[in-house]
Design a protein around this motif. Structure first.
Motif, PDB file in Angstrom:
ATOM      1  N   SER A   1       0.719  -1.201   0.212  1.00 18.67           N
ATOM      2  CA  SER A   1      -0.010   0.028  -0.052  1.00 18.67           C
ATOM      3  C   SER A   1       0.966   1.109  -0.075  1.00 18.67           C
ATOM      4  O   SER A   1       0.739   2.407  -0.761  1.00 18.67           O
ATOM      5  CB  SER A   1      -0.986   0.062   1.135  1.00 18.67           C
ATOM      6  N   LEU A   2       1.963   1.451   0.803  1.00 18.23           N
ATOM      7  CA  LEU A   2       2.669   2.395   0.933  1.00 18.23           C
ATOM      8  C   LEU A   2       4.106   2.196   1.182  1.00 18.23           C
ATOM      9  O   LEU A   2       4.421   1.382   2.032  1.00 18.23           O
ATOM     10  CB  LEU A   2       2.440   3.330   2.098  1.00 18.23           C
TER      11      LEU A   2
ATOM     12  N   GLU B   1       6.548  -3.071  -5.993  1.00 16.04           N
ATOM     13  CA  GLU B   1       5.634  -3.896  -5.355  1.00 16.04           C
ATOM     14  C   GLU B   1       5.644  -5.277  -5.275  1.00 16.04           C
ATOM     15  O   GLU B   1       5.395  -6.026  -4.461  1.00 16.04           O
ATOM     16  CB  GLU B   1       4.244  -3.386  -5.656  1.00 16.04           C
TER      17      GLU B   1
ATOM     18  N   SER C   1      -6.086   6.649   2.398  1.00 15.13           N
ATOM     19  CA  SER C   1      -5.835   5.533   1.620  1.00 15.13           C
ATOM     20  C   SER C   1      -7.357   4.742   1.387  1.00 15.13           C
ATOM     21  O   SER C   1      -7.792   4.435   0.100  1.00 15.13           O
ATOM     22  CB  SER C   1      -5.131   4.494   2.353  1.00 15.13           C
TER      23      SER C   1
ATOM     24  N   LYS D   1      -4.560   4.474  -3.259  1.00 15.43           N
ATOM     25  CA  LYS D   1      -3.187   4.511  -2.982  1.00 15.43           C
ATOM     26  C   LYS D   1      -2.453   5.857  -3.569  1.00 15.43           C
ATOM     27  O   LYS D   1      -1.562   6.433  -2.939  1.00 15.43           O
ATOM     28  CB  LYS D   1      -2.627   3.369  -3.819  1.00 15.43           C
ATOM     29  N   LYS D   2      -2.929   6.186  -4.569  1.00 16.88           N
ATOM     30  CA  LYS D   2      -2.164   7.438  -5.218  1.00 16.88           C
ATOM     31  C   LYS D   2      -2.383   8.709  -4.252  1.00 16.88           C
ATOM     32  O   LYS D   2      -0.962   9.339  -3.945  1.00 16.88           O
ATOM     33  CB  LYS D   2      -2.639   7.757  -6.606  1.00 16.88           C
ATOM     34  N   ALA D   3      -3.304   8.901  -3.952  1.00 19.88           N
ATOM     35  CA  ALA D   3      -3.659   9.905  -2.945  1.00 19.88           C
ATOM     36  C   ALA D   3      -2.990   9.712  -1.652  1.00 19.88           C
ATOM     37  O   ALA D   3      -2.404  10.638  -1.067  1.00 19.88           O
ATOM     38  CB  ALA D   3      -5.076  10.308  -2.810  1.00 19.88           C
ATOM     39  N   TYR D   4      -2.931   8.519  -1.110  1.00 19.00           N
ATOM     40  CA  TYR D   4      -2.164   8.048   0.110  1.00 19.00           C
ATOM     41  C   TYR D   4      -0.870   8.473  -0.155  1.00 19.00           C
ATOM     42  O   TYR D   4      -0.244   9.094   0.930  1.00 19.00           O
ATOM     43  CB  TYR D   4      -2.555   6.621   0.218  1.00 19.00           C
ATOM     44  N   ALA D   5      -0.226   8.243  -1.028  1.00 16.54           N
ATOM     45  CA  ALA D   5       1.181   8.606  -1.270  1.00 16.54           C
ATOM     46  C   ALA D   5       1.492   9.912  -1.202  1.00 16.54           C
ATOM     47  O   ALA D   5       2.343  10.479  -0.360  1.00 16.54           O
ATOM     48  CB  ALA D   5       1.786   7.972  -2.592  1.00 16.54           C
ATOM     49  N   GLY D   6       0.677  10.674  -1.868  1.00 18.64           N
ATOM     50  CA  GLY D   6       0.669  12.107  -1.933  1.00 18.64           C
ATOM     51  C   GLY D   6       0.524  12.740  -0.398  1.00 18.64           C
ATOM     52  O   GLY D   6       1.341  13.760   0.156  1.00 18.64           O
TER      53      GLY D   6
ATOM     54  N   ASP E   1       3.464  12.126   1.766  1.00 17.78           N
ATOM     55  CA  ASP E   1       4.811  13.116   1.570  1.00 17.78           C
ATOM     56  C   ASP E   1       4.309  14.531   2.218  1.00 17.78           C
ATOM     57  O   ASP E   1       5.600  15.085   2.882  1.00 17.78           O
ATOM     58  CB  ASP E   1       4.758  13.231   0.077  1.00 17.78           C
TER      59      ASP E   1
ATOM     60  N   HIS F   1      -4.974  18.365  -1.898  1.00 20.25           N
ATOM     61  CA  HIS F   1      -4.973  17.327  -2.848  1.00 20.25           C
ATOM     62  C   HIS F   1      -6.614  17.113  -3.354  1.00 20.25           C
ATOM     63  O   HIS F   1      -6.842  16.104  -4.022  1.00 20.25           O
ATOM     64  CB  HIS F   1      -4.663  15.972  -2.043  1.00 20.25           C
TER      65      HIS F   1
END
Length: 236
Positions: A76-77, A82, A141, A146-151, A154, A175
């Motif tokens: 997931s992160l 992966e 998440s 997942k993309k929003a979670y990663a941003g 950070d 975001h």
């Protein structure tokens, strides 16, 4: 008495290692081994060290066998591919300075070693804000993927001030995320279960700080030399 038993066990291990040669040795072989060990007691200390390391590793493996999902959950992160064959779980806290200090070297490490994946898992132990930030990130998440979670991760990573509602709302706005939906998710059973699992693993392994790097066979806690860690991970 316990120390005496361990010394006896260490000596027994030494004798066992020598047994293949015993058949071709004179009858006084064990006496000569005993005399040698008495003259060189540091060898017994070395044997005890090896024995303790072996027992510690066996204890880690046994403990981690109770938490198979730690290494089988979908990524997931994290850092690295992966589907990399070697998965390392890093427990981190958003207030952890050593975690942040090691982050860029770990990025470089996985670029040089594509077989390693470092999966990042929340272990919020340093402040109440740490847990709220972990819940916020995990809620992102769940709500936005997942993309929003990663941003969002950070952005949380970069915060130097308080980890509070104002900061979370600002990040959600940056975001273009539904802050109310995220807030509603933060205290869900799903997120509580994830954080509780990580804490259960930490308690079982006697992990008292972050970062902590866990494989099915090893545990390393605290800021460490990344290249030395890589040698351990790649040797498994």
């Amino acid at each position: 008495m316990r120390l005496k038993n361990r010394v006896c066990l260490a000596v027994s291990c030494l004798l066992s290692a020598a047994m293949p040669a015993v058949a071709s040795e004179p009858d006084d072989f064990e006496d000569r081994v005993r005399a040698f060990l008495l003259s060189n007691p540091e060898i017994i200390v070395e044997a005890l060290d090896v024995l303790m390391q072996r027992e510690a590793q066996q204890a880690v493996v046994q403990t981690l066998s109770n938490y198979p999902e730690l290494f089988t959950d979908a990524p997931s992160l994290g850092l690295g591919a992966e589907d990399a064959p070697i998965r390392v779980v890093e427990f981190f806290d958003y207030k952890c300075v050593p975690c942040k200090a090691m982050h860029d070297p770990l990025k470089s490490l996985v670029q040089k070693n594509p077989n390693i994946r470092i999966e990042m898992r929340h272990l919020p132990i340093l402040s109440p804000g740490s847990e709220r930030a972990a819940r916020f990130a995990l809620a992102v998440s769940a709500v936005a993927g997942k993309k929003a979670y990663a941003g969002v991760h950070d952005d949380l990573w970069a915060i130097r001030g308080p980890l509070n509602v104002a900061a979370f709302e600002r990040i959600a706005a940056d975001h273009d995320l539904d802050f109310q939906a995220i807030t509603d998710m933060m205290d869900s059973a799903e997120i509580s279960q994830r954080i509780s699992l990580n804490r259960d693993v930490a308690i079982a392994l006697e992990i008292l700080g972050t970062p902590a790097f866990i494989t099915p066979k090893t545990v390393n806690v605290g800021q460490s030399d990344v290249d030395e860690l890589a040698k351990v991970w790649l040797s498994q």
